[in-house]
Write a protein that holds these residues in place. Structure first.
Motif, PDB file in Angstrom:
ATOM      1  N   TRP A   1     -47.193 -25.946  10.063  1.00  0.00           N
ATOM      2  CA  TRP A   1     -47.945 -26.787  11.004  1.00  0.00           C
ATOM      3  C   TRP A   1     -49.411 -26.371  11.042  1.00  0.00           C
ATOM      4  O   TRP A   1     -50.310 -27.220  10.994  1.00  0.00           O
ATOM      5  CB  TRP A   1     -47.325 -26.671  12.392  1.00  0.00           C
ATOM      6  CG  TRP A   1     -48.087 -27.372  13.479  1.00  0.00           C
ATOM      7  CD1 TRP A   1     -48.098 -28.704  13.766  1.00  0.00           C
ATOM      8  CD2 TRP A   1     -48.968 -26.763  14.427  1.00  0.00           C
ATOM      9  NE1 TRP A   1     -48.932 -28.966  14.835  1.00  0.00           N
ATOM     10  CE2 TRP A   1     -49.469 -27.786  15.259  1.00  0.00           C
ATOM     11  CE3 TRP A   1     -49.365 -25.444  14.671  1.00  0.00           C
ATOM     12  CZ2 TRP A   1     -50.349 -27.538  16.304  1.00  0.00           C
ATOM     13  CZ3 TRP A   1     -50.255 -25.195  15.709  1.00  0.00           C
ATOM     14  CH2 TRP A   1     -50.734 -26.230  16.515  1.00  0.00           C
TER      15      TRP A   1
ATOM     16  N   GLU B   1     -51.606 -29.905  21.252  1.00  0.00           N
ATOM     17  CA  GLU B   1     -52.564 -29.088  20.513  1.00  0.00           C
ATOM     18  C   GLU B   1     -53.173 -29.867  19.343  1.00  0.00           C
ATOM     19  O   GLU B   1     -54.339 -29.665  19.001  1.00  0.00           O
ATOM     20  CB  GLU B   1     -51.893 -27.810  20.004  1.00  0.00           C
ATOM     21  CG  GLU B   1     -52.845 -26.807  19.371  1.00  0.00           C
ATOM     22  CD  GLU B   1     -53.917 -26.303  20.333  1.00  0.00           C
ATOM     23  OE1 GLU B   1     -54.948 -25.804  19.836  1.00  0.00           O
ATOM     24  OE2 GLU B   1     -53.743 -26.417  21.560  1.00  0.00           O
ATOM     25  N   GLU B   2     -52.410 -30.777  18.724  1.00  0.00           N
ATOM     26  CA  GLU B   2     -52.964 -31.608  17.661  1.00  0.00           C
ATOM     27  C   GLU B   2     -54.033 -32.541  18.213  1.00  0.00           C
ATOM     28  O   GLU B   2     -55.080 -32.754  17.580  1.00  0.00           O
ATOM     29  CB  GLU B   2     -51.848 -32.413  16.987  1.00  0.00           C
ATOM     30  CG  GLU B   2     -50.888 -31.558  16.201  1.00  0.00           C
ATOM     31  CD  GLU B   2     -49.784 -32.365  15.537  1.00  0.00           C
ATOM     32  OE1 GLU B   2     -48.874 -31.736  14.985  1.00  0.00           O
ATOM     33  OE2 GLU B   2     -49.844 -33.611  15.574  1.00  0.00           O
TER      34      GLU B   2
ATOM     35  N   GLU C   1     -46.317 -39.276  13.347  1.00  0.00           N
ATOM     36  CA  GLU C   1     -45.694 -37.988  13.704  1.00  0.00           C
ATOM     37  C   GLU C   1     -45.649 -37.057  12.487  1.00  0.00           C
ATOM     38  O   GLU C   1     -44.581 -36.620  12.056  1.00  0.00           O
ATOM     39  CB  GLU C   1     -44.281 -38.220  14.254  1.00  0.00           C
ATOM     40  CG  GLU C   1     -44.204 -39.128  15.459  1.00  0.00           C
ATOM     41  CD  GLU C   1     -44.757 -38.493  16.735  1.00  0.00           C
ATOM     42  OE1 GLU C   1     -44.993 -37.266  16.742  1.00  0.00           O
ATOM     43  OE2 GLU C   1     -44.964 -39.226  17.712  1.00  0.00           O
TER      44      GLU C   1
ATOM     45  N   THR D   1     -48.874 -38.899  17.583  1.00  0.00           N
ATOM     46  CA  THR D   1     -48.346 -37.566  17.815  1.00  0.00           C
ATOM     47  C   THR D   1     -48.064 -37.380  19.301  1.00  0.00           C
ATOM     48  O   THR D   1     -48.699 -38.011  20.153  1.00  0.00           O
ATOM     49  CB  THR D   1     -49.310 -36.472  17.321  1.00  0.00           C
ATOM     50  OG1 THR D   1     -48.717 -35.184  17.519  1.00  0.00           O
ATOM     51  CG2 THR D   1     -50.636 -36.515  18.064  1.00  0.00           C
ATOM     52  N   HIS D   2     -47.100 -36.494  19.604  1.00  0.00           N
ATOM     53  CA  HIS D   2     -46.835 -36.081  20.975  1.00  0.00           C
ATOM     54  C   HIS D   2     -47.323 -34.650  21.212  1.00  0.00           C
ATOM     55  O   HIS D   2     -47.165 -34.123  22.313  1.00  0.00           O
ATOM     56  CB  HIS D   2     -45.328 -36.135  21.276  1.00  0.00           C
ATOM     57  CG  HIS D   2     -44.769 -37.525  21.313  1.00  0.00           C
ATOM     58  ND1 HIS D   2     -44.120 -38.103  20.246  1.00  0.00           N
ATOM     59  CD2 HIS D   2     -44.776 -38.468  22.290  1.00  0.00           C
ATOM     60  CE1 HIS D   2     -43.731 -39.325  20.559  1.00  0.00           C
ATOM     61  NE2 HIS D   2     -44.119 -39.573  21.793  1.00  0.00           N
ATOM     62  N   ILE D   3     -47.865 -34.020  20.193  1.00  0.00           N
ATOM     63  CA  ILE D   3     -48.202 -32.593  20.275  1.00  0.00           C
ATOM     64  C   ILE D   3     -49.614 -32.439  20.823  1.00  0.00           C
ATOM     65  O   ILE D   3     -50.597 -32.834  20.198  1.00  0.00           O
ATOM     66  CB  ILE D   3     -48.051 -31.923  18.900  1.00  0.00           C
ATOM     67  CG1 ILE D   3     -46.603 -32.059  18.427  1.00  0.00           C
ATOM     68  CG2 ILE D   3     -48.470 -30.456  18.966  1.00  0.00           C
ATOM     69  CD1 ILE D   3     -46.338 -31.512  17.048  1.00  0.00           C
TER      70      ILE D   3
END
Length: 321
Positions: free
Chosen positions: A194, A220-221, A184, A216-218
């Protein structure tokens, strides 16, 4: 692109009370970004800590750079090279040294800041760490401190969560690693920092011989960085799946009518009634063919949004994937 294996894991397992992580088996190749996803408590941090020898597994095997010899490393600028190994070194000590050399090629950025004393500044942290990494790049350290606008003499306890994350990121990149293991990494960052972190991770991968394993939970990443996806659910790892191929294999179909047993259609993963009706399928060709035989036309077809795709893959794990 090189296909050198950077990590091999076989039947790795760790037991915490009634929860068991594993057995986990996976193989990571050089030159790719692997993203591991899972709900909170699924075991991502425990897995990362095992990969970095912080937590010992109950059983199983893991090996970094399994086919690689110990790398040739350089001392930090201004220091002499390390003395040659004694000729009478035992095989056991040679094996330990090879393991140490391999681990110096891996930088781990944990989810929580991991330094002995929050009274330390970033510079204190740098001074403690760099002697252990012969490939340490102090020019990279100074550039990143300036790029992110950090005061590297300020005590960490006075810093925000985002600043602590950036400090850990700078320490990791300055080690000049072959592999980055990131738990994360962007949690708590402001949007500007970011964006810069994503730029720096893309630059890290641009040489073609680096590897990233990140949780990660994002979305866009994952969209911008990921090459392969792994899913951790109930202590089990599923994958890796090639990201673009996975996206193509899951589709949303819209139809004007539904058969009586739409859920039984080949590949059907979800059915939503509406105007038009919506079908989520993990086998678009088979679903379309079955609908055509029933005289039902597909009026529209699109890929799933990434967040919905991940939910369906975990929910339907092991079903014709």
């Amino acid at each position: 692109m090189s296909e050198q294996t950077v990590l091999e894991v076989k039947n790795l397992a760790k037991l915490y009370g009634e929860f068991q992580l594993g057995p986990v088996s996976m193989m990571l190749e050089e030159g790719y970004v692997y993203v591991i996803m899972g709900r909170n408590g699924s075991g991502k941090t425990t897995l990362f800590r095992m990969l970095n020898a912080i937590v010992q597994p109950e059983r199983g095997m893991l090996e970094w750079f399994p086919a690689a010899a110990a790398p040739v490393t350089e001392a930090p600028s201004g220091q002499n090279s390390r003395p040659a190994a004694p000729e009478n070194r035992t095989p056991a000590s040679a094996e330990v040294e090879t393991l140490r050399e391999k681990r110096r090629r891996i930088a781990y950025m944990p989810d929580e800041l991991d330094i002995p004393d929050l009274g330390w500044s970033l510079r204190d942290w740098r001074d403690a760490v760099f002697p252990f990494f012969p490939a340490w790049d102090d020019a990279c350290y100074r550039r990143l401190v300036g790029r992110y606008g950090l005061d590297d003499r300020k005590a960490m306890r006075k810093s925000s969560k985002g600043t602590k994350k950036l400090a850990a990121f700078i320490i990791a990149l300055s080690q000049s690693p072959r592999v980055l293991v990131l738990d994360e990494p962007s949690a708590g960052l402001d949007p500007f920092s970011w964006k810069m972190m994503l730029e720096d991770l893309s630059a890290f991968m641009s040489a073609g011989d680096k590897t990233i394993l990140m949780a990660t939970h994002i979305i866009e990443e994952i969209r911008r960085l990921g090459d392969y996806l792994l899913f951790l659910e109930n202590g089990k790892v599923h994958g890796p799946f090639e990201k673009d191929a996975l996206s193509e294999s899951w589709r949303t179909l819209w139809v004007s009518e539904l058969p009586a047993s739409a859920e039984a259609l080949p590949g059907a993963a979800a059915v939503e009634k509406g105007t038009p009706h919506r079908l989520v399928t993990r086998s678009p060709g088979a679903t379309r063919e079955a609908l055509e035989k029933l005289g039902i036309a597909v009026t529209d077809e699109r890929p799933l949004e990434w967040d919905e795709l991940f939910w369906h893959v975990v929910r339907n794990k092991g079903k014709d994937m």
